[in-house]
Design a protein around this motif. Structure first.
Motif, PDB file in Angstrom:
ATOM      1  N   GLU A 183       1.061  -1.050   0.082  1.00  8.84           N
ATOM      2  CA  GLU A 183      -0.195   0.063   0.048  1.00  8.84           C
ATOM      3  C   GLU A 183       0.926   1.238   0.292  1.00  8.84           C
ATOM      4  OE1 GLU A 183      -3.383  -2.109   2.977  1.00  8.84           O
ATOM      5  OE2 GLU A 183      -2.144  -0.206   3.525  1.00  8.84           O
ATOM      6  N   LEU A 184       0.167   2.465  -0.649  1.00 12.60           N
ATOM      7  CA  LEU A 184       1.001   3.623  -0.158  1.00 12.60           C
ATOM      8  C   LEU A 184       0.124   4.671   0.768  1.00 12.60           C
ATOM      9  CD1 LEU A 184       1.655   4.463  -4.075  1.00 12.60           C
ATOM     10  CD2 LEU A 184       3.102   3.242  -2.431  1.00 12.60           C
ATOM     11  N   PRO A 185       0.762   4.964   1.771  1.00 10.59           N
ATOM     12  CA  PRO A 185       0.075   5.848   2.635  1.00 10.59           C
ATOM     13  C   PRO A 185      -0.449   7.181   2.045  1.00 10.59           C
ATOM     14  CG  PRO A 185       2.168   5.130   3.676  1.00 10.59           C
ATOM     15  CD  PRO A 185       2.055   4.826   2.130  1.00 10.59           C
ATOM     16  N   GLU A 186      -1.375   7.787   2.500  1.00 12.26           N
ATOM     17  CA  GLU A 186      -1.954   9.009   2.042  1.00 12.26           C
ATOM     18  C   GLU A 186      -0.879  10.122   2.280  1.00 12.26           C
ATOM     19  OE1 GLU A 186      -4.767   9.583   0.167  1.00 12.26           O
ATOM     20  OE2 GLU A 186      -5.285   7.254   0.094  1.00 12.26           O
ATOM     21  N   PRO A 187      -0.882  11.259   1.493  1.00 11.25           N
ATOM     22  CA  PRO A 187       0.035  12.210   1.678  1.00 11.25           C
ATOM     23  C   PRO A 187      -0.563  12.782   3.184  1.00 11.25           C
ATOM     24  CG  PRO A 187      -0.510  12.224  -0.572  1.00 11.25           C
ATOM     25  CD  PRO A 187      -1.377  10.997   0.031  1.00 11.25           C
ATOM     26  N   GLN A 188       0.629  13.070   3.856  1.00 13.51           N
ATOM     27  CA  GLN A 188       0.443  13.860   5.099  1.00 13.51           C
ATOM     28  C   GLN A 188      -0.132  12.781   6.344  1.00 13.51           C
ATOM     29  OE1 GLN A 188       1.322  17.080   6.300  1.00 13.51           O
ATOM     30  NE2 GLN A 188       2.302  16.594   4.046  1.00 13.51           N
ATOM     31  N   GLU A 189      -0.505  11.606   6.027  1.00 21.32           N
ATOM     32  CA  GLU A 189      -0.623  10.558   6.994  1.00 21.32           C
ATOM     33  C   GLU A 189       0.481  10.278   8.034  1.00 21.32           C
ATOM     34  OE1 GLU A 189      -1.463   5.782   6.948  1.00 21.32           O
ATOM     35  OE2 GLU A 189      -2.205   6.761   5.319  1.00 21.32           O
ATOM     36  N   VAL A 190       0.257  10.135   9.063  1.00 19.69           N
ATOM     37  CA  VAL A 190       1.370   9.891   9.949  1.00 19.69           C
ATOM     38  C   VAL A 190       1.749   8.492  10.113  1.00 19.69           C
ATOM     39  CG1 VAL A 190       2.208   9.952  12.402  1.00 19.69           C
ATOM     40  CG2 VAL A 190       0.611  11.762  11.652  1.00 19.69           C
ATOM     41  N   ILE A 191       3.102   8.406   9.733  1.00 20.77           N
ATOM     42  CA  ILE A 191       3.719   7.205   9.520  1.00 20.77           C
ATOM     43  C   ILE A 191       4.917   7.014  10.445  1.00 20.77           C
ATOM     44  CG2 ILE A 191       2.645   6.612   7.445  1.00 20.77           C
ATOM     45  CD1 ILE A 191       5.376   7.480   5.851  1.00 20.77           C
ATOM     46  N   PHE A 192       5.432   5.641  10.419  1.00 21.00           N
ATOM     47  CA  PHE A 192       6.845   5.437  10.879  1.00 21.00           C
ATOM     48  C   PHE A 192       7.349   5.138   9.669  1.00 21.00           C
ATOM     49  CE2 PHE A 192       4.685   5.101  14.841  1.00 21.00           C
ATOM     50  CZ  PHE A 192       5.582   5.038  16.130  1.00 21.00           C
ATOM     51  N   VAL A 193       8.748   5.682   9.350  1.00 17.67           N
ATOM     52  CA  VAL A 193       9.217   5.524   8.144  1.00 17.67           C
ATOM     53  C   VAL A 193      10.673   5.516   8.307  1.00 17.67           C
ATOM     54  CG1 VAL A 193       9.271   7.820   7.598  1.00 17.67           C
ATOM     55  CG2 VAL A 193       9.386   6.247   5.713  1.00 17.67           C
ATOM     56  N   ASP A 194      11.334   4.485   7.602  1.00 21.10           N
ATOM     57  CA  ASP A 194      13.060   4.338   7.568  1.00 21.10           C
ATOM     58  C   ASP A 194      13.580   4.964   6.414  1.00 21.10           C
ATOM     59  OD1 ASP A 194      12.815   2.728   5.394  1.00 21.10           O
ATOM     60  OD2 ASP A 194      13.192   0.914   6.580  1.00 21.10           O
ATOM     61  N   ALA A 195      15.006   5.117   6.493  1.00 21.24           N
ATOM     62  CA  ALA A 195      15.568   5.685   5.575  1.00 21.24           C
ATOM     63  C   ALA A 195      15.477   5.380   4.042  1.00 21.24           C
ATOM     64  CB  ALA A 195      17.064   5.676   6.029  1.00 21.24           C
ATOM     65  N   SER A 196      14.882   4.105   3.862  1.00 19.50           N
ATOM     66  CA  SER A 196      14.732   3.652   2.298  1.00 19.50           C
ATOM     67  C   SER A 196      13.321   4.018   2.146  1.00 19.50           C
ATOM     68  CB  SER A 196      14.945   2.212   2.314  1.00 19.50           C
ATOM     69  OG  SER A 196      13.785   1.553   3.102  1.00 19.50           O
ATOM     70  N   GLY A 197      12.655   4.801   3.038  1.00 21.53           N
ATOM     71  CA  GLY A 197      11.065   5.118   2.486  1.00 21.53           C
ATOM     72  C   GLY A 197      10.152   4.219   2.756  1.00 21.53           C
ATOM     73  N   ARG A 198      10.477   2.953   3.490  1.00 22.50           N
ATOM     74  CA  ARG A 198       9.430   1.994   3.979  1.00 22.50           C
ATOM     75  C   ARG A 198       8.761   2.306   4.966  1.00 22.50           C
ATOM     76  NH1 ARG A 198       8.281  -3.047   2.558  1.00 22.50           N
ATOM     77  NH2 ARG A 198      10.108  -3.332   1.309  1.00 22.50           N
ATOM     78  N   ALA A 199       7.473   2.485   5.100  1.00 23.27           N
ATOM     79  CA  ALA A 199       6.590   2.668   6.239  1.00 23.27           C
ATOM     80  C   ALA A 199       6.489   1.388   7.035  1.00 23.27           C
ATOM     81  CB  ALA A 199       5.107   3.190   5.828  1.00 23.27           C
ATOM     82  N   HIS A 200       6.781   1.601   8.239  1.00 21.17           N
ATOM     83  CA  HIS A 200       6.573   0.548   9.356  1.00 21.17           C
ATOM     84  C   HIS A 200       5.199   0.608  10.181  1.00 21.17           C
ATOM     85  CE1 HIS A 200      10.463  -1.233   8.281  1.00 21.17           C
ATOM     86  NE2 HIS A 200      10.859   0.176   7.994  1.00 21.17           N
ATOM     87  N   ALA A 201       4.582   1.527   9.976  1.00 25.05           N
ATOM     88  CA  ALA A 201       3.173   1.829  10.579  1.00 25.05           C
ATOM     89  C   ALA A 201       2.519   2.671   9.888  1.00 25.05           C
ATOM     90  CB  ALA A 201       3.599   2.021  12.033  1.00 25.05           C
ATOM     91  N   ARG A 202       1.048   2.705   9.760  1.00 27.81           N
ATOM     92  CA  ARG A 202       0.466   3.699   8.964  1.00 27.81           C
ATOM     93  C   ARG A 202      -0.702   4.122  10.302  1.00 27.81           C
ATOM     94  NH1 ARG A 202      -2.783   2.326   3.638  1.00 27.81           N
ATOM     95  NH2 ARG A 202      -3.167   4.772   4.180  1.00 27.81           N
TER      96      ARG A 202
END
Length: 230
Positions: free
Chosen positions: A144-163
């Motif tokens: 999935e792609l998170p919505e713009p401005q949705e709060v996420i946990f994200v790493d240096a590679s751009g992978r979201a680890h929580a939505r």
């Protein structure tokens, strides 16, 4: 590696209290039942006075979700979802000793507790609004792609680890049988949150030391000291 919330997050949610534990040496071959029993007993006492939605910790997350433009009864914080299931079923499924311990602590404190397998996290981990091009993998393997401005946990590679902040973790960095090194994050927004998060972190620290015979590194993050290096 480091963990932090962005400046925007501290600005938008100055009431945030966050506690972190970095733990090495985790494995499955332990028993956590005594700790789970104690945490669940505390949760039952709290739920005896009403539903999870009546708890100030849960009400604070519902307000936060509303501020983020999310319907609180559609997207629940992880702690509310756990309490809701626990109230209805009287127990939680067993997944992994560390996850079971953290879920039980989350029940007792009504505070979301996330656990990330650091072998699956690339570089620094940050809580921030999404750009919309980050990659999130569900537990079933869907992308999935998170919505713009949705709060996420994200790493240096751009992978979201929580939505949606504390709503849903990714299956990509979930704890597995082979997991050995983790980052545990507890976050709260209610009045008195910092004291409660400190107690929660201290209790998890004590339990983890006793169960796995390891020494976690811990910290309480604030707007003036928002970064945890490990």
């Amino acid at each position: 590696m480091s963990f932090q919330h962005s400046t925007d997050m501290w600005s938008d949610f100055p009431e945030l209290a966050a506690g972190v534990l970095h733990v090495e040496g985790i494995h499955r071959g332990v028993s956590v039942e005594a700790h789970i029993t104690r945490f669940e007993a505390l949760a039952r006492v709290r739920l005896a006075g009403g539903a999870e939605g009546d708890l100030p910790e849960i009400q604070a997350w519902r307000r936060a979700f509303s501020r983020m433009g999310l319907k609180p009864t559609q997207y629940r914080s992880a702690s509310e979802a756990l309490l809701r299931r626990f109230r209805k079923e009287g127990t939680l499924p067993k997944i992994h000793p560390l996850i079971d311990l953290c879920n039980a602590a989350s029940l007792a404190y009504a505070v979301p507790v996330a656990v990330f397998d650091l072998a699956r996290v690339a570089g620094d981990l940050k809580v921030r609004p999404a750009f919309g091009d980050e990659i999130y993998t569900t537990f079933s393997g869907n992308v999935e792609l998170p919505e713009p401005q949705e709060v996420i946990f994200v790493d240096a590679s751009g992978r979201a680890h929580a939505r949606r902040w504390t709503n849903r973790q990714s299956g990509y960095s979930a704890v597995r049988d082979e997991t050995a090194r983790v980052l545990i994050v507890a976050e709260a927004l209610h009045a008195g949150a910092e004291a409660d998060v400190r107690r929660l972190v201290d209790e998890l620290d004590t339990a983890i030391r006793a169960i796995w015979s390891v020494t976690p590194r811990t910290a309480i993050l604030t707007g003036s000291a928002p970064r945890f290096d490990f």
